[in-house]
Design an enzyme around this catalytic site. Structure first.
Site, mmCIF file in Angstrom:
data_model
loop_
_atom_site.group_PDB
_atom_site.id
_atom_site.type_symbol
_atom_site.label_atom_id
_atom_site.label_comp_id
_atom_site.label_asym_id
_atom_site.label_seq_id
_atom_site.Cartn_x
_atom_site.Cartn_y
_atom_site.Cartn_z
ATOM 1 N N LYS A 10 0.808 -1.218 0.000
ATOM 2 C CA LYS A 10 0.000 0.000 0.000
ATOM 3 C C LYS A 10 0.851 1.283 0.000
ATOM 4 O O LYS A 10 2.061 1.238 0.255
ATOM 5 C CB LYS A 10 -0.931 -0.023 1.221
ATOM 6 C CG LYS A 10 -1.953 -1.174 1.185
ATOM 7 C CD LYS A 10 -2.932 -1.085 2.348
ATOM 8 C CE LYS A 10 -3.953 -2.207 2.319
ATOM 9 N NZ LYS A 10 -4.960 -2.084 3.399
ATOM 10 N N TYR A 50 -12.313 -1.274 -3.445
ATOM 11 C CA TYR A 50 -12.809 -1.448 -2.068
ATOM 12 C C TYR A 50 -14.320 -1.196 -1.969
ATOM 13 O O TYR A 50 -14.820 -0.857 -0.899
ATOM 14 C CB TYR A 50 -12.044 -0.541 -1.108
ATOM 15 C CG TYR A 50 -10.706 -1.102 -0.665
ATOM 16 C CD1 TYR A 50 -10.633 -2.254 0.127
ATOM 17 C CD2 TYR A 50 -9.510 -0.500 -1.019
ATOM 18 C CE1 TYR A 50 -9.410 -2.776 0.540
ATOM 19 C CE2 TYR A 50 -8.275 -1.019 -0.602
ATOM 20 C CZ TYR A 50 -8.249 -2.159 0.183
ATOM 21 O OH TYR A 50 -7.038 -2.680 0.596
ATOM 22 N N ASN A 113 -2.002 0.320 6.773
ATOM 23 C CA ASN A 113 -1.485 -0.946 7.283
ATOM 24 C C ASN A 113 -0.639 -1.740 6.292
ATOM 25 O O ASN A 113 -0.575 -2.958 6.353
ATOM 26 C CB ASN A 113 -2.617 -1.786 7.879
ATOM 27 C CG ASN A 113 -3.711 -2.063 6.875
ATOM 28 O OD1 ASN A 113 -3.587 -1.726 5.712
ATOM 29 N ND2 ASN A 113 -4.777 -2.703 7.325
ATOM 30 N N HIS A 116 -2.263 -5.363 1.604
ATOM 31 C CA HIS A 116 -3.577 -5.979 1.449
ATOM 32 C C HIS A 116 -3.377 -7.464 1.196
ATOM 33 O O HIS A 116 -2.429 -7.849 0.515
ATOM 34 C CB HIS A 116 -4.310 -5.364 0.254
ATOM 35 C CG HIS A 116 -5.486 -6.185 -0.206
ATOM 36 N ND1 HIS A 116 -6.694 -6.125 0.421
ATOM 37 C CD2 HIS A 116 -5.606 -7.108 -1.197
ATOM 38 C CE1 HIS A 116 -7.535 -6.965 -0.186
ATOM 39 N NE2 HIS A 116 -6.893 -7.574 -1.170
ATOM 40 N N GLU A 127 -9.860 -10.010 -7.531
ATOM 41 C CA GLU A 127 -8.896 -8.923 -7.320
ATOM 42 C C GLU A 127 -7.701 -9.033 -8.268
ATOM 43 O O GLU A 127 -7.227 -8.023 -8.807
ATOM 44 C CB GLU A 127 -8.448 -8.926 -5.856
ATOM 45 C CG GLU A 127 -9.596 -8.546 -4.923
ATOM 46 C CD GLU A 127 -9.301 -8.768 -3.446
ATOM 47 O OE1 GLU A 127 -10.189 -8.488 -2.624
ATOM 48 O OE2 GLU A 127 -8.183 -9.227 -3.109
HETATM 49 P P1 ATP Z 1 -7.224 -5.650 3.447
HETATM 50 O O1 ATP Z 1 -8.556 -5.960 2.791
HETATM 51 O O2 ATP Z 1 -6.640 -4.325 2.998
HETATM 52 O O3 ATP Z 1 -6.253 -6.790 3.320
HETATM 53 P P2 ATP Z 1 -8.256 -6.446 5.970
HETATM 54 O O4 ATP Z 1 -8.914 -7.534 5.191
HETATM 55 O O5 ATP Z 1 -7.322 -6.848 7.065
HETATM 56 O O6 ATP Z 1 -7.449 -5.487 5.009
HETATM 57 P P3 ATP Z 1 -10.739 -5.016 5.926
HETATM 58 O O7 ATP Z 1 -11.751 -5.144 6.968
HETATM 59 O O8 ATP Z 1 -10.961 -5.707 4.609
HETATM 60 O O9 ATP Z 1 -9.336 -5.459 6.560
HETATM 61 O O10 ATP Z 1 -10.500 -3.459 5.674
HETATM 62 C C1 ATP Z 1 -9.935 -3.004 4.465
HETATM 63 C C2 ATP Z 1 -8.995 -1.869 4.759
HETATM 64 O O11 ATP Z 1 -9.758 -0.755 5.220
HETATM 65 C C3 ATP Z 1 -7.990 -2.112 5.880
HETATM 66 O O12 ATP Z 1 -6.853 -2.819 5.474
HETATM 67 C C4 ATP Z 1 -7.645 -0.709 6.286
HETATM 68 O O13 ATP Z 1 -6.728 -0.119 5.364
HETATM 69 C C5 ATP Z 1 -8.990 -0.022 6.166
HETATM 70 N N1 ATP Z 1 -9.692 -0.046 7.450
HETATM 71 C C6 ATP Z 1 -10.306 -1.100 8.027
HETATM 72 N N2 ATP Z 1 -10.840 -0.770 9.216
HETATM 73 C C7 ATP Z 1 -10.548 0.546 9.398
HETATM 74 C C8 ATP Z 1 -10.817 1.495 10.424
HETATM 75 N N3 ATP Z 1 -11.494 1.160 11.520
HETATM 76 N N4 ATP Z 1 -10.360 2.756 10.254
HETATM 77 C C9 ATP Z 1 -9.684 3.110 9.156
HETATM 78 N N5 ATP Z 1 -9.386 2.266 8.128
HETATM 79 C C10 ATP Z 1 -9.817 1.007 8.265
HETATM 80 MG MG MG Z 2 -10.060 -7.208 3.459
#
Ligand code: ATP
Ligand code: MG
Length: 138
Positions: A10, A50, A113, A116, A127
């Site tokens: 990211k 997303y 974070n 992804h 994806e």
């Molecule tokens: P990713 O899909 O990016 O691998 P993930 O599956 O661990 O991450 P998801 O629940 O799919 O988590 O959330 C997608 C992304 O949205 C997260 O990786 C983060 O960048 C963002 N995100 C998730 N929760 C929050 C939050 N509470 N506040 C801000 N950003 C968030």
């Molecule tokens: Mg996710």
């Protein structure tokens, strides 16, 4: 192709110069790179990627973040790829991520974070096809 997953390194990790180190961790964990490219997502493309999170309160923040700097997208192959990659990256919030995971080492916050990882075989395929044509998947 149930032995594949999809990842993005990211914008926060790109900005910090962590791309090479993260790719090395992915390589050392036994994933084969089946496709890879660096690209800069527009807000429209980030929003589309997303889209499942459209109703979440952090959606606009997420779209702004993901279109802030270039990302590195890749399709990764390994036995049990989706689950093993989620283990390698660690919890969404790096504060909860296990020691030695990519997010523990390279992520700053739940929003920014570093990486992804797809959450299912079905989404890995969707994806990967979002970024790579059939001619770009090896
Ligand atoms: P990713 O899909 O990016 O691998 P993930 O599956 O661990 O991450 P998801 O629940 O799919 O988590 O959330 C997608 C992304 O949205 C997260 O990786 C983060 O960048 C963002 N995100 C998730 N929760 C929050 C939050 N509470 N506040 C801000 N950003 C968030
Ligand atoms: Mg996710």
């Amino acid at each position: 192709m149930t032995n594949r997953t999809f990842t993005m390194i990211k914008p926060d990790a790109t900005e910090k110069g962590s791309t090479g180190a993260i790719l090395k961790m992915i390589n050392d964990a036994g994933f084969r790179i089946a496709a890879i490219k660096m690209t800069h997502l527009s807000k429209e493309k980030a929003g589309a990627f997303y889209e499942v999170h459209k109703e979440r309160p952090f959606y606009n923040e997420l779209v702004d973040f993901m279109s802030r700097s270039p990302i590195t997208a890749a399709i990764l192959e390994k036995e049990n790829a989706v689950e093993d990659f989620r283990k390698l990256i660690g919890a969404t919030n790096p504060a909860n991520a296990e020691a030695g995971t990519i997010r523990k080492l390279y992520a700053a916050s739940v929003g920014e974070n570093a990486v992804h990882g797809s959450d299912s075989d079905e989404n890995a395929k969707i994806e990967g096809d979002f970024f790579f044509s059939m001619l770009e998947q090896f």
